[in-house]
Design an enzyme around this catalytic site. Structure first.
Site, PDB file in Angstrom:
ATOM      1  N   GLU A  44      43.549  36.081  23.837  1.00 29.25           N
ATOM      2  CA  GLU A  44      42.346  36.905  24.397  1.00 29.25           C
ATOM      3  C   GLU A  44      41.426  36.261  23.698  1.00 29.25           C
ATOM      4  OE1 GLU A  44      41.301  39.173  26.511  1.00 29.25           O
ATOM      5  OE2 GLU A  44      39.669  39.132  25.419  1.00 29.25           O
ATOM      6  N   GLN A  45      40.356  35.972  24.167  1.00 29.34           N
ATOM      7  CA  GLN A  45      39.063  35.535  23.423  1.00 29.34           C
ATOM      8  C   GLN A  45      38.484  36.385  22.534  1.00 29.34           C
ATOM      9  OE1 GLN A  45      36.475  34.128  26.714  1.00 29.34           O
ATOM     10  NE2 GLN A  45      35.952  36.275  27.518  1.00 29.34           N
ATOM     11  N   ARG A  86      39.080  53.260  31.165  1.00 27.15           N
ATOM     12  CA  ARG A  86      39.789  52.083  31.055  1.00 27.15           C
ATOM     13  C   ARG A  86      40.125  51.689  29.463  1.00 27.15           C
ATOM     14  NH1 ARG A  86      37.804  47.676  34.838  1.00 27.15           N
ATOM     15  NH2 ARG A  86      37.517  48.839  36.639  1.00 27.15           N
ATOM     16  N   TYR A 111      34.913  60.709  40.029  1.00 26.71           N
ATOM     17  CA  TYR A 111      36.327  61.342  39.851  1.00 26.71           C
ATOM     18  C   TYR A 111      36.665  61.489  38.485  1.00 26.71           C
ATOM     19  CZ  TYR A 111      37.734  56.408  39.283  1.00 26.71           C
ATOM     20  OH  TYR A 111      37.798  55.049  38.859  1.00 26.71           O
ATOM     21  N   ASP A 133      42.570  39.246  38.527  1.00 18.70           N
ATOM     22  CA  ASP A 133      41.441  38.831  38.979  1.00 18.70           C
ATOM     23  C   ASP A 133      41.317  37.246  38.937  1.00 18.70           C
ATOM     24  OD1 ASP A 133      40.518  41.292  39.648  1.00 18.70           O
ATOM     25  OD2 ASP A 133      38.432  40.982  38.365  1.00 18.70           O
TER      26      ASP A 133
HETATM   27  C1  LIG Z   1      32.816  49.069  39.506  1.00 18.84           C
HETATM   28  C2  LIG Z   1      34.310  48.351  39.603  1.00 18.84           C
HETATM   29  C3  LIG Z   1      35.332  49.597  39.971  1.00 18.84           C
HETATM   30  C4  LIG Z   1      36.552  49.149  39.963  1.00 18.84           C
HETATM   31  N1  LIG Z   1      37.627  50.175  40.022  1.00 18.84           N
HETATM   32  C5  LIG Z   1      38.684  49.695  40.353  1.00 18.84           C
HETATM   33  C6  LIG Z   1      39.681  50.834  40.534  1.00 18.84           C
HETATM   34  O1  LIG Z   1      39.419  51.971  40.626  1.00 18.84           O
HETATM   35  N2  LIG Z   1      41.250  50.421  40.471  1.00 18.84           N
HETATM   36  C7  LIG Z   1      41.319  49.087  40.389  1.00 18.84           C
HETATM   37  O2  LIG Z   1      42.710  48.827  40.798  1.00 18.84           O
HETATM   38  N3  LIG Z   1      40.422  48.073  40.319  1.00 18.84           N
HETATM   39  C8  LIG Z   1      38.951  48.429  40.133  1.00 18.84           C
HETATM   40  N4  LIG Z   1      38.297  47.296  39.950  1.00 18.84           N
HETATM   41  C9  LIG Z   1      38.722  46.025  39.666  1.00 18.84           C
HETATM   42  C10 LIG Z   1      39.278  45.811  38.326  1.00 18.84           C
HETATM   43  O3  LIG Z   1      38.213  46.251  37.264  1.00 18.84           O
HETATM   44  C11 LIG Z   1      39.528  44.385  37.992  1.00 18.84           C
HETATM   45  O4  LIG Z   1      40.174  43.821  38.912  1.00 18.84           O
HETATM   46  C12 LIG Z   1      40.274  44.178  36.724  1.00 18.84           C
HETATM   47  O5  LIG Z   1      39.583  44.503  35.609  1.00 18.84           O
HETATM   48  C13 LIG Z   1      40.961  42.647  36.541  1.00 18.84           C
HETATM   49  O6  LIG Z   1      41.781  42.782  35.747  1.00 18.84           O
HETATM   50  P1  LIG Z   1      42.608  41.295  35.010  1.00 18.84           P
HETATM   51  O7  LIG Z   1      43.091  41.599  33.765  1.00 18.84           O
HETATM   52  O8  LIG Z   1      42.895  40.431  35.886  1.00 18.84           O
HETATM   53  O9  LIG Z   1      40.712  40.566  34.641  1.00 18.84           O
HETATM   54  P2  LIG Z   1      39.827  41.036  33.430  1.00 18.84           P
HETATM   55  O10 LIG Z   1      39.896  42.462  33.409  1.00 18.84           O
HETATM   56  O11 LIG Z   1      38.696  40.325  33.862  1.00 18.84           O
HETATM   57  O12 LIG Z   1      40.512  40.338  31.978  1.00 18.84           O
HETATM   58  C14 LIG Z   1      40.249  39.159  31.870  1.00 18.84           C
HETATM   59  C15 LIG Z   1      40.530  39.073  30.297  1.00 18.84           C
HETATM   60  O13 LIG Z   1      40.681  37.508  29.658  1.00 18.84           O
HETATM   61  C16 LIG Z   1      39.799  37.056  28.933  1.00 18.84           C
HETATM   62  N5  LIG Z   1      39.555  35.864  28.760  1.00 18.84           N
HETATM   63  C17 LIG Z   1      38.477  35.560  29.816  1.00 18.84           C
HETATM   64  N6  LIG Z   1      38.425  33.907  29.698  1.00 18.84           N
HETATM   65  C18 LIG Z   1      39.346  33.747  28.533  1.00 18.84           C
HETATM   66  C19 LIG Z   1      39.543  32.446  27.936  1.00 18.84           C
HETATM   67  N7  LIG Z   1      39.029  31.317  28.241  1.00 18.84           N
HETATM   68  N8  LIG Z   1      40.279  32.560  26.722  1.00 18.84           N
HETATM   69  C20 LIG Z   1      40.995  33.705  26.465  1.00 18.84           C
HETATM   70  N9  LIG Z   1      40.786  34.773  27.193  1.00 18.84           N
HETATM   71  C21 LIG Z   1      39.941  34.859  28.223  1.00 18.84           C
HETATM   72  C22 LIG Z   1      38.785  38.448  29.180  1.00 18.84           C
HETATM   73  O14 LIG Z   1      38.028  38.636  27.771  1.00 18.84           O
HETATM   74  C23 LIG Z   1      39.435  39.523  29.305  1.00 18.84           C
HETATM   75  O15 LIG Z   1      39.962  40.306  28.344  1.00 18.84           O
HETATM   76  C24 LIG Z   1      36.919  47.648  39.550  1.00 18.84           C
HETATM   77  C25 LIG Z   1      36.167  46.868  39.672  1.00 18.84           C
HETATM   78  C26 LIG Z   1      34.586  47.076  39.484  1.00 18.84           C
HETATM   79  C27 LIG Z   1      33.604  46.337  39.257  1.00 18.84           C
END
Ligand SMILES: Cc1cc2nc3c(=O)[nH]c(=O)nc-3n(C[C@H](O)[C@H](O)[C@H](O)COP(=O)(O)OP(=O)(O)OC[C@H]3O[C@@H](n4cnc5c(N)ncnc54)[C@H](O)[C@@H]3O)c2cc1C
Length: 411
Positions: free
Chosen positions: A36-37, A107, A217, A297
């Protein structure tokens, strides 16, 4: 079962990367290292809904009860309202078997719960990935070298990019999607429930008005309320994608006779808010290359209007672990990644498109602004959501696909 000596790096310690770490360890018996960065694991101070399709996965991973107990299960189904607060329809909130319900999570609490399930020795903080390189081998499968900004580098049998919308790993898979700005920002944050009127409903409510919507909510055993307010803006086009905001700006967006006065009552309870630009990208054409794969994502950023981004990352984790558990040797990992991609890409592409459509519905930019049709479609969408989204069993789907793949191989 994959051999215990298999070493996989997960890039990104968000909700996707941490769930993948738990699933790969518990379902496939693989040794993982999470990079993790940031200097600490964490999340923005806002809420997320854990939907039944993800709750089912978390249950199989042994973390469901901790999540349910730390979160808030609403009193009943949510509601879609028009701008004046009149009911349009009820919202899906549980699966058809009534076994799992939506859970409102703060979160940072969800990150803490997931992180507690992972051996601290296998989480490396302050490691920002800068390069991924395949290391060819003449007498075995290719390995992967990862390099970090702090000068560290290491080789693994495979890597998983769970590094979010700006994914570095995605480039190594040959995918370079352009982020697409939706034209909307959201104001986000949480409110202490004690600041709201005592009879404020403990359910999810969405007000849908002229080009904007407001959702709230309960979270954290009902001590907090999450809010998300979507409004049109050209702000992210010229600068950063998020920042702090004034509560007064948010109040002005929902002022006037056309809005339910209860909204101003809620907004007056807000002490702090921030804005966030809403971006997604078109579905990718591939999620893996050799021993490198994507998750969450990084693979399928979607707009938040169906609340499925994290939930899909949790489904990805279970599917990936199921395919990896069936890999006999390290040499089988690329095939496991291809199978995972084949099963997951279609489902998440449907949800990426569906999330755009849901946003257009909430904000009344919908097929000639015919609100009767919009309202009818929201009612139909509720039933689809229960059967197609909430009832989905990611582990079962992956296991059935494995059986089909094996039969095809024999034939
Ligand atoms: C307003 C809003 C409401 C939402 N509500 C919901 C909901 O109710 N339910 C739902 O399912 N989803 C919801 N989402 C979507 C959800 O937040 C994202 O889909 C989710 O956070 C993605 O998780 P992830 O772990 O894939 O990516 P991220 O949460 O983006 O995590 C990526 C991680 O990788 C790290 N990283 C990035 N680049 C590097 C690198 N080069 N080297 C090392 N580490 C790195 C980052 O620091 C981070 O910790 C919502 C989004 C928004 C904007």
């Amino acid at each position: 079962m994959a051999p215990h000596s298999t070493r996989i790096a997960i890039i990104g310690g968000g909700m996707g990367g941490l769930t993948a770490a738990i699933a790969l360890t518990r379902i496939a018996g693989i040794q993982v290292t999470v990079f993790e960065q940031a200097g600490r694991l964490g999340e923005v101070g806002a809420g997320v809904t854990v939907a039944p399709n993800a709750a089912r996965v978390l249950d199989r991973l042994g973390v469901y009860e901790s999540v349910r107990d730390a979160g808030a299960v609403p009193d009943g189904h949510g509601v879609y309202l028009n701008a004046m607060g009149e009911m349009v329809t009820d919202a899906a909130w549980e699966d058809s078997a009534k076994q799992y319900r939506n859970i409102g999570m703060y979160r940072p609490d969800l990150i803490d719960i997931l992180a507690r399930e992972i051996d601290p020795e296998s989480i490396r903080l302050g490691h920002r990935l800068t390069a991924v390189e395949t290391v060819p081998s003449t007498d075995g499968p290719d390995a992967v070298r990862v390099e970090f900004e702090n000068g560290a580098s290491e080789e693994f049998d495979a890597i998983i990019g769970a590094d979010g919308i700006h994914s570095v790993v995605r480039r190594a898979v040959g995918q370079h999607p352009e982020p697409v700005y939706s034209g909307y920002i959201v104001y986000r944050g949480v409110v202490d429930a004690s600041r709201l009127p005592e009879d404020w409903p403990m359910i999810s409510q969405v007000w849908m008005g002229d080009s904007r919507h407001f959702m709230c909510y309960p979270l954290q055993q009902r001590r907090l309320f999450n809010f998300v307010a979507g409004v049109p803006s050209d702000r992210p086009l010229n600068g950063p994608w998020s920042g702090s905001a004034e509560v007064g700006e948010l109040a002005a967006e929902f002022a006037g006779d056309g809005w339910d006065p209860r909204l101003q009552r809620f907004i007056s309870s807000i002490e702090k808010t921030f804005w966030w630009g809403l971006f997604d990208h078109e579905p990718l054409t591939n999620w893996s290359r050799g021993p490198i794969a994507l998750l969450g994502d990084a693979a399928h950023t979607m707009l938040p209007h169906q609340g499925q981004g994290v939930n899909q990352a949790i489904e990805d984790s279970m599917a990936l672990a199921t395919f990896l558990a069936a890999a006999q040797t390290v040499a089988d990992i690329p095939e496991a990644f291809r199978r995972y991609t084949a099963v997951r890409m279609q489902r998440t592409a449907i949800l990426q498109h569906g999330s755009r459509r849901a946003g257009a519905m909430f904000d009344a930019q919908y097929e000639f602004e015919n609100l009767d049709k919009r309202d009818a479609d929201i009612r139909v969408g509720r039933d689809f959501r229960r059967s197609a989204v909430f009832d989905y069993d990611a582990q079962k789907v992956a296991e059935e696909a494995l059986t089909r793949f094996r039969k095809d191989k024999v034939a």
